[in-house]
Design a protein around this motif. Structure first.
Motif, PDB file in Angstrom:
ATOM      1  N   THR A  90       0.818  -1.220   0.000  1.00 23.60           N
ATOM      2  CA  THR A  90       0.000   0.000   0.000  1.00 23.60           C
ATOM      3  C   THR A  90       0.844   1.258   0.000  1.00 23.60           C
ATOM      4  O   THR A  90       0.302   2.358   0.103  1.00 23.60           O
ATOM      5  N   TRP A  91       2.210   1.116  -0.091  1.00 27.67           N
ATOM      6  CA  TRP A  91       3.044   2.317  -0.057  1.00 27.67           C
ATOM      7  C   TRP A  91       2.734   3.236  -1.219  1.00 27.67           C
ATOM      8  O   TRP A  91       2.726   4.452  -1.083  1.00 27.67           O
ATOM      9  N   PHE A  92       2.440   2.669  -2.407  1.00 24.55           N
ATOM     10  CA  PHE A  92       2.230   3.471  -3.605  1.00 24.55           C
ATOM     11  C   PHE A  92       0.787   3.361  -4.080  1.00 24.55           C
ATOM     12  O   PHE A  92       0.491   3.558  -5.242  1.00 24.55           O
ATOM     13  N   GLN A  93      -0.099   3.008  -3.147  1.00 22.83           N
ATOM     14  CA  GLN A  93      -1.525   2.915  -3.517  1.00 22.83           C
ATOM     15  C   GLN A  93      -2.038   4.294  -3.927  1.00 22.83           C
ATOM     16  O   GLN A  93      -1.851   5.265  -3.206  1.00 22.83           O
ATOM     17  N   PRO A  94      -2.685   4.437  -5.088  1.00 21.40           N
ATOM     18  CA  PRO A  94      -3.182   5.747  -5.508  1.00 21.40           C
ATOM     19  C   PRO A  94      -4.295   6.208  -4.571  1.00 21.40           C
ATOM     20  O   PRO A  94      -5.020   5.428  -3.986  1.00 21.40           O
ATOM     21  N   ARG A  95      -4.403   7.524  -4.467  1.00 24.04           N
ATOM     22  CA  ARG A  95      -5.428   8.106  -3.607  1.00 24.04           C
ATOM     23  C   ARG A  95      -6.810   8.008  -4.267  1.00 24.04           C
ATOM     24  O   ARG A  95      -7.815   8.333  -3.655  1.00 24.04           O
ATOM     25  N   GLU A  96      -6.903   7.595  -5.514  1.00 23.83           N
ATOM     26  CA  GLU A  96      -8.181   7.399  -6.194  1.00 23.83           C
ATOM     27  C   GLU A  96      -8.165   6.043  -6.890  1.00 23.83           C
ATOM     28  O   GLU A  96      -7.112   5.568  -7.311  1.00 23.83           O
ATOM     29  N   TRP A  97      -9.303   5.434  -7.021  1.00 23.54           N
ATOM     30  CA  TRP A  97      -9.415   4.163  -7.745  1.00 23.54           C
ATOM     31  C   TRP A  97     -10.752   4.142  -8.477  1.00 23.54           C
ATOM     32  O   TRP A  97     -11.729   4.726  -8.032  1.00 23.54           O
ATOM     33  N   PRO A  98     -10.817   3.493  -9.647  1.00 21.95           N
ATOM     34  CA  PRO A  98     -11.988   3.666 -10.521  1.00 21.95           C
ATOM     35  C   PRO A  98     -13.064   2.592 -10.355  1.00 21.95           C
ATOM     36  O   PRO A  98     -12.791   1.449 -10.014  1.00 21.95           O
ATOM     37  N   LEU A  99     -14.292   2.989 -10.619  1.00 26.40           N
ATOM     38  CA  LEU A  99     -15.410   2.085 -10.866  1.00 26.40           C
ATOM     39  C   LEU A  99     -15.916   2.409 -12.266  1.00 26.40           C
ATOM     40  O   LEU A  99     -15.881   3.558 -12.690  1.00 26.40           O
TER      41      LEU A  99
END
Length: 396
Positions: free
Chosen positions: A21-30
């Motif tokens: 989760t270090w580079f998990q984006p702050r947004e994710w799509p549906l």
């Protein structure tokens, strides 16, 4: 130097792990498909179309004239009804002259006022019933189209399965297999669009039924008021009004009703836009003969595009009505359009069948409806779109 190299490699390996989760984006799509509300514009009277004033794609305002039907016969009917009413009124006034006192005249005025209220209520009731019939026809039409689209989808899916077996054996080219996949995707999009249209049409039908019930109640109230006014008038005229006066009153009322009906038909010869929006399709050309009930134009509300996506139950806390989200489409790479969450379903459902993997289709999700507030001049109904929701750390 060697230790630094090992540490660098280790850091790169950790960043590549799926659970990192270090580079998990702050947004994710549906993902979903952009939808619009279509409004049919129906001819309520028949006749020759003398003018068609808009083309496909035209931006129109509510009340703007879209087309005109030949008015001459309807204008003649109005003039004829006006003459009949004038004649009936003159006969009534002649019979009443010198024999009605002020009290009786006030009673007659009260009955006339009640009659006018009844005619207005009945006209509204007829209009509401016509709207109900149109809404029912639209529901039946869209339901029939949806059934056909589902059959087409099933057919294309069968062809895709056959093509998959042939492709695995090397009997067909990859290009032909991909063409079958694209045909399935197009058929599925058509099913989704028609399902959304059917939901809107059913809502319009329910609203039309409520309008009819309200109009019927209003007519009953007006008739009760008229009965009371007539009873008072009868009491005032008792012993002083003969049957001739009663017949003339009835003739005058009948002529008034015919005039109002003729004027209503004349008004309907001018076809206007029911809402602000865009003309999607024009089904007629100047010089054609329009039949009552025929759909002349299909419109889309100009400021109303929606996108429906489905969010897993575990992530439901990350969406709230009124929140702003980002929307991206393939047609405009690099651009993000804003939308506002307008509704979150109260009840969970299984993921719709148009989701690709069987595993995803077995999960419980909640429907999230997003009203698009930006890019209305670029985004079009039917476009696949991704919705960017805030990351988990933003929702906390």
């Amino acid at each position: 130097m060697y230790r630094r190299f090992l540490l660098f490699c280790l850091a790169g390996s950790l960043a590549a792990l799926p659970g990192c989760t270090w580079f998990q984006p702050r947004e994710w799509p549906l993902s979903g498909t952009i939808e619009a509300v279509e409004l049919p514009v129906v001819a309520e009277v028949g006749g020759l179309l003398t003018a068609v004033k808009v083309d496909d794609g035209a931006v129109v305002k509510k009340g703007q004239v879209l087309a005109e039907i030949d008015k001459r016969s309807y204008q003649a009917s109005v003039r004829e009804a006006e003459a009949v009413l004038a004649q009936a009124q003159a006969r009534l006034e002649e019979a009443q002259a010198g024999s009605r006192d002020s009290t009786i005249r006030r009673g007659i005025a009260a009955v006339d006022q009640a009659d006018a209220a009844i005619r207005l209520a009945e006209a509204r009731q007829k209009q509401a019933e016509a709207g109900l019939n149109r809404a029912k026809e639209l529901v039946d039409q869209v339901a029939s189209q949806l059934e056909g689209a589902k059959q087409t989808l099933a057919y294309q899916e069968n062809r895709l399965r056959e093509a998959a077996r042939l492709y695995e054996r090397g009997a067909i080219a990859k290009q032909e297999y991909e063409a079958k996949q694209e045909a399935v995707n197009q058929a599925r999009t058509q099913v989704n669009q028609l399902a959304a249209q059917l939901e809107v049409a059913r809502s319009q039908y329910a609203a039309a039924r409520e309008d009819v019930a309200a109009a019927v109640a209003q007519t009953g109230t007006a008739q009760a008021q008229r009965a009371g006014a007539q009873a008072e008038l009868d009491q005032l005229k008792e012993g002083s009004t003969d049957y001739a006066i009663r017949a003339l009153l009835a003739a005058r009322d009948q002529a008034q009703a015919r005039l109002e009906q003729a004027r209503l038909q004349l008004e309907k010869a001018v076809i206007t836009a029911p809402e602000d929006g865009v003309v999607l399709r024009s089904s007629v050309t100047q010089g054609e003969v329009a039949k009552p009930g025929a759909t002349l134009f299909t419109m889309r509300k100009g400021d109303h595009l929606e996108l429906k996506v489905y969010i897993p139950e575990a992530e439901l806390g990350r969406v709230r009505p009124g929140e702003t989200v980002g929307i991206q489409v393939d047609a405009y790479p690099g651009e993000t359009f804003r939308g506002v969450i307008s509704a979150v379903a109260d009840k969970a459902e299984f993921t719709p069948k148009n989701v690709q993997t069987p595993d995803e289709r077995t999960k419980l999700v909640f429907a999230v409806t997003i009203r698009i507030s930006e890019g209305l001049d670029k985004l079009k109904p039917g476009m696949p779109a991704d919705v960017l929701l805030p990351g988990k750390e933003d929702a906390q």
